[in-house]
Design a protein around this motif. Structure first.
Motif, PDB file in Angstrom:
ATOM      1  N   PRO A 121       0.813  -1.217   0.000  1.00 10.90           N
ATOM      2  CA  PRO A 121       0.000   0.000   0.000  1.00 10.90           C
ATOM      3  C   PRO A 121       0.843   1.261   0.000  1.00 10.90           C
ATOM      4  O   PRO A 121       2.018   1.248   0.340  1.00 10.90           O
ATOM      5  CB  PRO A 121      -0.812  -0.123   1.291  1.00 10.90           C
ATOM      6  N   ILE A 122       0.175   2.337  -0.355  1.00  3.86           N
ATOM      7  CA  ILE A 122       0.806   3.641  -0.297  1.00  3.86           C
ATOM      8  C   ILE A 122       0.951   4.037   1.159  1.00  3.86           C
ATOM      9  O   ILE A 122       0.113   3.737   1.982  1.00  3.86           O
ATOM     10  CB  ILE A 122      -0.074   4.653  -1.046  1.00  3.86           C
ATOM     11  N   SER A 123       2.010   4.743   1.488  1.00  6.68           N
ATOM     12  CA  SER A 123       2.222   5.088   2.891  1.00  6.68           C
ATOM     13  C   SER A 123       1.151   6.041   3.382  1.00  6.68           C
ATOM     14  O   SER A 123       0.780   6.973   2.696  1.00  6.68           O
ATOM     15  CB  SER A 123       3.590   5.730   3.068  1.00  6.68           C
ATOM     16  N   PRO A 124       0.632   5.791   4.584  1.00  8.93           N
ATOM     17  CA  PRO A 124      -0.439   6.639   5.118  1.00  8.93           C
ATOM     18  C   PRO A 124       0.101   7.968   5.595  1.00  8.93           C
ATOM     19  O   PRO A 124       1.301   8.164   5.730  1.00  8.93           O
ATOM     20  CB  PRO A 124      -0.984   5.809   6.282  1.00  8.93           C
ATOM     21  N   PHE A 134      -9.243  -6.605  15.388  1.00  9.47           N
ATOM     22  CA  PHE A 134     -10.169  -5.509  15.150  1.00  9.47           C
ATOM     23  C   PHE A 134      -9.369  -4.282  14.750  1.00  9.47           C
ATOM     24  O   PHE A 134      -8.204  -4.119  15.121  1.00  9.47           O
ATOM     25  CB  PHE A 134     -10.994  -5.212  16.408  1.00  9.47           C
ATOM     26  N   PRO A 135      -9.994  -3.383  13.961  1.00  8.62           N
ATOM     27  CA  PRO A 135      -9.283  -2.159  13.562  1.00  8.62           C
ATOM     28  C   PRO A 135      -9.229  -1.185  14.729  1.00  8.62           C
ATOM     29  O   PRO A 135     -10.157  -1.112  15.544  1.00  8.62           O
ATOM     30  CB  PRO A 135     -10.153  -1.612  12.429  1.00  8.62           C
ATOM     31  N   ILE A 136      -8.156  -0.446  14.819  1.00  8.00           N
ATOM     32  CA  ILE A 136      -8.066   0.576  15.854  1.00  8.00           C
ATOM     33  C   ILE A 136      -7.893   1.970  15.279  1.00  8.00           C
ATOM     34  O   ILE A 136      -8.160   2.961  15.953  1.00  8.00           O
ATOM     35  CB  ILE A 136      -6.928   0.273  16.851  1.00  8.00           C
ATOM     36  N   GLU A 137      -7.468   2.064  14.039  1.00 14.77           N
ATOM     37  CA  GLU A 137      -7.369   3.360  13.374  1.00 14.77           C
ATOM     38  C   GLU A 137      -7.184   3.136  11.896  1.00 14.77           C
ATOM     39  O   GLU A 137      -6.915   2.009  11.448  1.00 14.77           O
ATOM     40  CB  GLU A 137      -6.195   4.175  13.903  1.00 14.77           C
ATOM     41  N   ALA A 138      -7.349   4.176  11.112  1.00 13.79           N
ATOM     42  CA  ALA A 138      -7.160   4.095   9.670  1.00 13.79           C
ATOM     43  C   ALA A 138      -6.354   5.286   9.190  1.00 13.79           C
ATOM     44  O   ALA A 138      -6.283   6.328   9.857  1.00 13.79           O
ATOM     45  CB  ALA A 138      -8.506   4.054   8.957  1.00 13.79           C
ATOM     46  N   THR A 139      -5.749   5.120   8.047  1.00 12.62           N
ATOM     47  CA  THR A 139      -5.047   6.211   7.381  1.00 12.62           C
ATOM     48  C   THR A 139      -5.466   6.235   5.924  1.00 12.62           C
ATOM     49  O   THR A 139      -5.919   5.226   5.372  1.00 12.62           O
ATOM     50  CB  THR A 139      -3.519   6.034   7.463  1.00 12.62           C
ATOM     51  N   VAL A 140      -5.327   7.381   5.306  1.00 12.55           N
ATOM     52  CA  VAL A 140      -5.595   7.509   3.882  1.00 12.55           C
ATOM     53  C   VAL A 140      -4.351   8.049   3.208  1.00 12.55           C
ATOM     54  O   VAL A 140      -3.596   8.836   3.787  1.00 12.55           O
ATOM     55  CB  VAL A 140      -6.805   8.432   3.610  1.00 12.55           C
ATOM     56  N   SER A 141      -4.117   7.594   2.018  1.00 16.20           N
ATOM     57  CA  SER A 141      -3.014   8.088   1.202  1.00 16.20           C
ATOM     58  C   SER A 141      -3.486   8.110  -0.235  1.00 16.20           C
ATOM     59  O   SER A 141      -4.484   7.475  -0.588  1.00 16.20           O
ATOM     60  CB  SER A 141      -1.786   7.184   1.353  1.00 16.20           C
ATOM     61  N   GLY A 142      -2.816   8.847  -1.069  1.00 13.85           N
ATOM     62  CA  GLY A 142      -3.267   8.915  -2.447  1.00 13.85           C
ATOM     63  C   GLY A 142      -2.305   9.677  -3.330  1.00 13.85           C
ATOM     64  O   GLY A 142      -1.443  10.431  -2.848  1.00 13.85           O
ATOM     65  N   SER A 143      -2.457   9.482  -4.620  1.00 10.33           N
ATOM     66  CA  SER A 143      -1.600  10.170  -5.582  1.00 10.33           C
ATOM     67  C   SER A 143      -2.351  10.317  -6.891  1.00 10.33           C
ATOM     68  O   SER A 143      -3.376   9.670  -7.126  1.00 10.33           O
ATOM     69  CB  SER A 143      -0.305   9.382  -5.808  1.00 10.33           C
ATOM     70  N   SER A 184     -13.543  18.663   7.056  1.00  9.51           N
ATOM     71  CA  SER A 184     -14.838  18.578   6.371  1.00  9.51           C
ATOM     72  C   SER A 184     -14.975  17.323   5.526  1.00  9.51           C
ATOM     73  O   SER A 184     -15.956  16.582   5.654  1.00  9.51           O
ATOM     74  CB  SER A 184     -15.046  19.819   5.500  1.00  9.51           C
ATOM     75  N   PHE A 185     -14.018  17.083   4.651  1.00 14.48           N
ATOM     76  CA  PHE A 185     -14.142  15.967   3.711  1.00 14.48           C
ATOM     77  C   PHE A 185     -13.896  14.649   4.428  1.00 14.48           C
ATOM     78  O   PHE A 185     -12.907  14.481   5.137  1.00 14.48           O
ATOM     79  CB  PHE A 185     -13.155  16.124   2.557  1.00 14.48           C
ATOM     80  N   ASP A 186     -14.816  13.720   4.260  1.00 10.43           N
ATOM     81  CA  ASP A 186     -14.738  12.396   4.876  1.00 10.43           C
ATOM     82  C   ASP A 186     -14.229  11.422   3.815  1.00 10.43           C
ATOM     83  O   ASP A 186     -14.949  11.088   2.872  1.00 10.43           O
ATOM     84  CB  ASP A 186     -16.120  11.982   5.379  1.00 10.43           C
ATOM     85  N   TRP A 187     -12.995  10.981   3.975  1.00  8.47           N
ATOM     86  CA  TRP A 187     -12.379  10.129   2.961  1.00  8.47           C
ATOM     87  C   TRP A 187     -12.943   8.720   2.971  1.00  8.47           C
ATOM     88  O   TRP A 187     -12.667   7.941   2.042  1.00  8.47           O
ATOM     89  CB  TRP A 187     -10.861  10.120   3.130  1.00  8.47           C
ATOM     90  N   TYR A 188     -13.721   8.355   3.966  1.00 13.14           N
ATOM     91  CA  TYR A 188     -14.436   7.072   3.933  1.00 13.14           C
ATOM     92  C   TYR A 188     -15.742   7.222   3.163  1.00 13.14           C
ATOM     93  O   TYR A 188     -16.062   6.400   2.304  1.00 13.14           O
ATOM     94  CB  TYR A 188     -14.713   6.578   5.351  1.00 13.14           C
ATOM     95  N   HIS A 189     -16.482   8.276   3.411  1.00 12.26           N
ATOM     96  CA  HIS A 189     -17.773   8.463   2.747  1.00 12.26           C
ATOM     97  C   HIS A 189     -17.638   9.055   1.350  1.00 12.26           C
ATOM     98  O   HIS A 189     -18.568   8.956   0.553  1.00 12.26           O
ATOM     99  CB  HIS A 189     -18.679   9.347   3.599  1.00 12.26           C
TER     100      HIS A 189
END
Length: 901
Positions: free
Chosen positions: A144-147, A438-447, A699-704
Motif C-alpha cells: 500500500p501507499i504510505s499513510p 479488530f481495527p483501531i485506526e485508519a489512514t488515507v493516502s493517495g496520488s 470537512s471531507f470524509d475520505w471514507y464516505h
C-alpha cells in the motif's frame, strides 16, 4: 435447561464441551416483563404494542442547528446592487430558523507511520462465493501507499500476540504502509504547520465546552464520532453498517453499556409522497434506540462515564468506566466500516444484553485456540455472533441468566466482539477466520498520475494473533465500484444494509486501493467540458452581449456586497466578482475594464486578511480551528453556525476560490496572502496529520467520499450535508488555489477529491433512475435534499420549494459542475421537475433561484440557457447573490458553440 444454568462452573464446562449446545433462557412467568419482540417500531406487523421506551423511535424533526434562513437571496436594485438593509439583517435573527416537524410520526423526547518491516499473513477469498480458498501472504499483494495520519497509540505497543492488553494498549499489527516507488504526485503533502497569521487572535472560551473527550490534539469536529462527546453523549455513532449509542440508563433494560444496532429495510418509515413523477416519498428514516446487542458490565450504573479518547479522522476509542478515574473499563475502538463491534474489558464482569431479547444462545466451538464463540438468535430472527477472547486464555463460560442477559465471570479482562451474520454458515466461517482482531485506526493516502487518481484506506489492527489473522471491514458502494483488481479479489458476499448508503460489502484485508480515472486535470477557470477541456473561445456576437452584462455588474459595490456579518455571504460575493473579473480579463480580453475592478476586489479581500470584517475570525484554542466570532455573543446559529464549525468548507471554499482567481490575474498577490489562504485550507481541508493547530481534513470524509457540514451540534440523526454542489466547489477551489500558488500536491488532492465526489454524489446525492442505494420509492426526487447519516429528507433548512431543494445541489455554477453533474442526471431532473410541461416549470420560478435553474440548464441545453440570460430587459432579480449574468452567459456561450458537448 434451567437446571443446567444452575450447575457449578466445572459441571457446566463439561456440559458445554460439545459444540452448538443451546443455552435456552428461562421461560418467563405471566408477570414477566419479557416479550417476544420488544424494540420493533409500532408500525411493524406482528409486533406487540409495547411502551414507547421499549420501541425504536423515529426522530422526524428537521434538525436545524446552526442553519439560519438562507433564502430568498437579498433583493437587488435594477442595476444589480444589493439592498443591504433588507434581508441581510435577518442573518442573526432568532426567527430566521424554520422549525420543520415532518407530519405523521412522533418526535421522541500527524506524523507518518514508519513502514512495516514484515508482511502480514492474509487470506485470499473468492468474490463469487463465501468459501475460503488458498492462503497467501500480504507480500504477494501490492504494497500500500504510505499513510499520512497519526498512528493510534496502540499501534506503538508491542505485546505477545497471544495476549489481549486492556484499554487502548492493544496488541497490534500496524496498518500496512510500505512505500510504493512511484512517479505519481502525492496528494497529501501538507501546506505547512506554522503559526496562525498575526491578524487572527487566539480565544479560549468557545461556546461549546470540550467535555467527554480526552485529547489535547485538534479535534475532528465534523466526523461521525462526535456523538461520543457532544451533549448528552447518547446519540448514535454511525460506523456503517452498525450504529452504536451509549444506553445511559435508557430503554427497557436501563443499561449503561454501549448498544449496537443494525436496521433492516422493513423497519424504515417513510414520509408523505411528493407531487413528482412516480410519487416518491418525501423522506425515509431509520428508527433509533433499538438496542439489539449491548456490551455492558454489572459494574456499570448511574455513575458510569463515557470518554472519547484517541479521536482521529476515521476512529475514536469510546471508554466506559464505572466511575470517573476508575481503572476498570470497557474500551470500544469505534472505526468506520468495522465488521465487528469490539469491547476490550479490564477487570469487569461482562454482560452482553439484548433489549430485543435472546431467543436462544448457542455455544459454537472455538475458531482457534483462545477464542470462544457463541451464536445468538434474537426475537427478531437476527443472528449475531459473539467472540470472546479472555486475556488469561480460560473459557469464560458465559451464562444466560435471562432472555436479556448473558453474563461472564467477575473481574474479567479480555475482548468481546459481536457481529451480525446475514449469510448463514459460509458467512460464519468468514467471521470466524477474522475473529479476535479488530481495527483501531485508519489512514488515507493517495496520488495522481496524469488523469488517474489512486487512493488507499489502510487500517492498523489490534487483538489476538494479529500477524496471522486477516482483518474484515465493510466497504460502501462507491468503494466497491472503484476497487482495483487486487482489492476486488478480497471482497466477499457478506452484505449488510447501511442506514443511508445502500449495501455495505465485507472485504478481507488490511487495506483497500481505489482508482478514479478521468480526473479533470485540464480544468481551469474557463468553461470546461469532459470532451474538449477548457475553452476561452467566444464568438464576437457573444462577446458583445457579455460585455454589456459585465459593464452593468462591475458597477456594483464590491466592498459593500462583501462587507457583511456572514462569512458565507461575504465569500460568495468575493467569488462572484472574481469570476466576473476573470471573464472580462481572460475571456473577453478587456484588461482595461478588469484592472480597476481587480484592484477593488483585492481591497475588499484585504478586509478579511486584516481581520477587520464585522465578525472577525479567531483561532479557537479549545477545539482548534479558525472560527467566526459571530456566536460568541450567545447565538450559536449565527452565520449558519460557523463558530461551531458548521459549513466551513462552504464558507472558506468561496474565499479560496476567489483567492485562486486573484492570484492568477496578479501573481504578485499570492506571496503576501499565501499564509492567510492556506490557513483556511488547513482549517477545513488539511493534508497534515501532525498539524498541532488543525485536524486532518475536517470537512471531507475520505471514507464516505464527500464532506459533512454539521459541526459541534448534538444530533439524533448524525452528521448531514445539504449542498453537494458547494462541496464540489470546495474541492475545485483547492485544486485551483493549488495550481495558482504552485502547490502541486494541493492541486492533485483537489483533482482526486473531485473524482471521488463524482462517484459518491452519483451514488448517494444525485439519483438517476437506476440508483440502487436509496429505496425505489425515494429516487424519483432526483436529489436527496438533506442527507443525514440516519435519514434522507427531500427538503432544505430554509424552505421546501422544489427550486430550493434541487437548486441547492446546483449552485454555484463552475467548470466542475459539468464534471460531477452528468448530462443523464441533469436531463432526468429537468424533464421531471423544471421542463415547461413538468410539475414546477423553471419559467414560473421567481427570484434568484430562476437564474440558478437556467445556469444549470446550460449543462444539457446551452442554447436555451443563453437565450434566457441574453434576453432583452433581463431582470437582475433572477440572479443568485453568488452568481452573475456575465459568467452565466460566458458559460452558456462556450458550451453552446462546442459541438462535442
Amino acid at each position: 435447561m434451567q437446571a443446567i444454568l444452575r450447575m457449578s462452573p466445572a459441571v457446566m464446562l463439561i456440559w458445554l464441551l460439545a459444540a452448538n449446545t443451546v443455552l435456552s433462557a428461562p421461560a418467563p412467568t405471566q408477570s414477566s416483563s419479557f416479550s417476544e419482540i420488544t424494540q420493533y417500531p409500532p408500525s411493524t406487523q406482528g409486533a406487540r404494542q409495547l411502551p414507547p421506551e421499549t420501541q425504536g423511535v423515529y426522530h422526524t424533526a428537521l434538525e436545524r442547528e446552526g442553519h439560519e434562513l438562507e433564502q430568498p437571496e437579498p433583493t437587488k436594485d435594477a442595476d444589480g446592487t444589493f439592498e443591504l438593509d433588507s434581508l441581510f439583517d435577518t442573518l442573526n435573527e432568532p426567527d430566521s430558523f424554520i422549525d420543520w416537524i415532518l407530519p405523521g410520526l412522533d418526535t421522541p423526547p500527524e506524523a507518518p507511520a514508519e513502514p512495516s518491516a514484515s508482511p502480514v499473513p492474509d487470506s485470499t477469498y473468492s468474490s463469487s462465493d463465501l468459501s475460503l480458498s488458498s492462503t497467501s501472504t500480504e507480500s504477494e499483494i501490492d504494497s500500500p501507499i504510505s499513510p499520512t495520519q497519526e498512528v493510534h497509540p496502540a499501534a506503538e505497543v508491542t505485546t505477545s500476540p497471544d495476549s489481549v492488553t486492556p484499554e487502548s494498549t492493544f496488541a497490534t499489527q500496524a496498518a500496512q504502509d510500505t512505500v510504493v516507488p512511484m512517479v505519481d504526485q502525492d496528494a497529501f503533502v501538507p501546506v505547512g504547520t506554522g503559526p496562525i497569521p498575526a491578524a487572527i487572535p487566539p480565544r479560549d472560551d468557545h461556546p461549546v465546552a470540550k467535555n467527554g473527550v480526552d485529547s489535547s490534539n485538534p479535534i475532528e469536529t465534523n466526523k461521525f464520532h462526535s456523538a461520543l462527546f457532544l451533549g448528552s453523549q447518547t446519540n448514535a455513532t454511525f460506523t456503517h453498517p452498525y450504529s452504536l449509542a451509549w444506553a445511559k440508563g435508557s430503554g427497557n433494560l436501563q443499561s449503561f453499556g454501549m448498544s449496537v444496532s443494525h436496521i433492516e429495510p422493513h423497519l424504515l418509515a417513510y414520509g408523505p409522497t411528493n407531487s413528482l413523477p412516480g410519487n416518491p416519498v418525501s423522506y425515509y428514516i431509520n428508527p433509533i434506540g433499538i438496542q439489539s446487542v449491548i456490551l455492558s458490565a454489572t459494574e456499570l450504573s448511574h455513575s458510569t462515564t463515557l470518554i472519547a479518547e484517541n479521536v482521529l479522522p476515521f476512529s475514536a476509542d469510546a471508554v466506559l468506566r464505572p466511575q470517573a478515574g476508575s481503572a476498570q473499563s470497557i474500551t470500544l475502538p469505534v472505526v468506520q466500516g468495522m465488521a465487528y463491534v469490539t469491547g476490550v474489558y479490564t477487570q469487569l464482569q461482562p454482560v452482553i444484553q439484548s433489549a430485543v431479547h435472546f431467543r436462544e444462545v448457542v455455544t459454537a466451538g472455538s475458531p482457534r485456540a483462545g477464542i470462544f464463540k457463541y451464536r445468538a438468535t434474537l426475537e427478531d430472527d437476527a443472528v449475531w455472533l459473539i467472540y470472546v477472547t479472555p486475556q488469561d486464555g480460560q473459557d469464560p463460560n458465559l451464562e444466560l441468566v435471562s432472555t436479556t442477559d448473558l453474563r461472564g465471570p467477575a473481574g474479567w479482562s479480555g475482548t468481546i466482539q459481536v457481529a451480525k451474520n446475514p449469510a448463514g454458515s459460509p458467512g460464519e466461517s468468514l467471521y470466524d477466520n477474522s475473529s479476535g482482531v479488530f481495527p483501531i485506526e485508519a489512514t488515507v493516502s493517495g496520488s495522481v498520475n496524469d488523469r488517474t487518481g489512486t487512493y488507499r484506506l489502510s487500517w492498523a489492527k489490534g487483538g489476538k494473533d494479529t500477524q496471522s489473522t486477516p482483518l474484515m471491514m465493510f466497504a460502501l458502494p462507491h468503494h466497491v465500484e472503484a476497487f482495483d483488481s487486487q482489492t476486488s479479489g478480497h471482497a466477499v458476499n457478506i452484505t449488510l444494509r447501511t442506514t443511508t448508503k445502500g449495501l455495505a460489502r465485507a472485504v478481507i484485508g488490511e487495506y483497500w486501493t481505489m482508482t478514479e480515472p478521468d480526473l479533470p486535470k485540464t480544468m481551469d477557470f474557463a468553461p470546461w467540458s469532459i470532451a474538449s477541456g477548457s475553452s476561452r473561445q467566444l464568438s464576437q456576437a457573444a462577446q458583445t452581449v457579455i460585455k454589456t452584462a459585465a459593464a452593468t455588474e462591475l458597477k456594483q459595490d464590491i466592498d459593500a456586497q462583501s462587507n457583511l456579518n456572514s462569512m458565507y455571504y461575504s465569500g460568495k460575493a468575493l467569488s462572484k466578482f472574481a469570476t466576473i473579473i476573470y471573464t472580462v480579463d481572460r475571456l473577453l480580453g478587456d484588461h482595461a475594464s478588469a484592472t480597476p475592478a481587480l484592484d477593488r476586489l483585492k481591497s475588499a479581500f484585504a478586509r478579511f486578511t486584516q481581520n477587520k470584517q464585522q465578525f472577525p475570525l479567531v483561532y479557537d484554542t479549545v477545539w482548534k480551528g479558525v472560527v467566526s466570532t459571530a456566536s460568541y455573543g450567545g447565538d450559536v446559529g449565527a452565520d449558519f453556525g460557523n463558530t461551531l464549525y458548521n459549513d466551513h468548507h462552504f464558507h472558506y471554499g468561496y474565499f479560496i476560490h476567489a483567492a485562486a482567481i486573484i492570484g492568477t490575474l496578479d501573481p504578485s498577490w499570492v506571496g503576501p496572502n499565501r499564509d492567510w489562504v492556506n490557513m483556511l485550507v488547513r482549517d477545513c481541508g488539511n493534508a497534515a496529520a501532525n498539524d498541532p493547530l488543525f485536524p486532518f481534513s475536517r470537512s471531507f470524509d475520505w471514507y464516505h467520499g464527500h464532506s459533512w457540514a454539521k459541526g459541534l451540534f448534538e444530533s439524533f440523526d448524525g452528521k448531514d450535508q445539504e449542498s453537494s454542489s458547494e462541496d464540489v466547489m470546495f474541492a475545485y477551489a483547492l485544486k485551483m488555489w493549488g495550481k495558482t500558488s504552485g502547490d502541486a500536491s494541493m492541486e492533485a488532492r483537489g483533482n482526486l477529491m473531485l473524482g471521488i465526489m463524482r462517484r459518491s454524489l452519483r451514488n448517494y446525492f444525485l439519483m438517476e433512475s437506476n440508483n440502487v442505494n436509496h429505496p425505489p420509492n425515494f429516487i424519483g426526487n432526483k436529489v436527496t435534499g438533506i442527507l443525514f447519516e440516519n435519514k434522507v429528507d427531500h427538503t432544505t433548512y430554509f424552505g421546501a420549494n422544489l427550486e430550493y431543494i434541487q437548486g441547492i445541489h446546483m449552485l454555484p455554477l463552475l467548470p466542475s459542475s459539468t464534471y460531477v453533474r452528468s448530462q443523464e442526471f441533469v436531463r432526468e431532473e429537468w424533464d421531471a421537475i423544471f421542463a415547461s410541461d413538468a410539475v414546477a416549470p423553471a419559467e414560473r420560478v421567481t427570484g434568484g433561484w430562476k437564474g440558478v435553474l437556467y445556469s444549470n440548464l446550460a449543462l444539457i441545453d446551452p442554447a436555451a440557457s443563453w437565450r434566457f440570460f441574453a434576453q432583452d430587459n433581463f431582470d437582475y432579480g433572477w440572479i443568485d447573490g453568488g452568481a452573475s449574468r456575465t459568467w452565466s452567459l460566458a458559460f452558456a456561450a462556450e458550451t453552446s458553440h462546442n459541438p462535442r458537448r
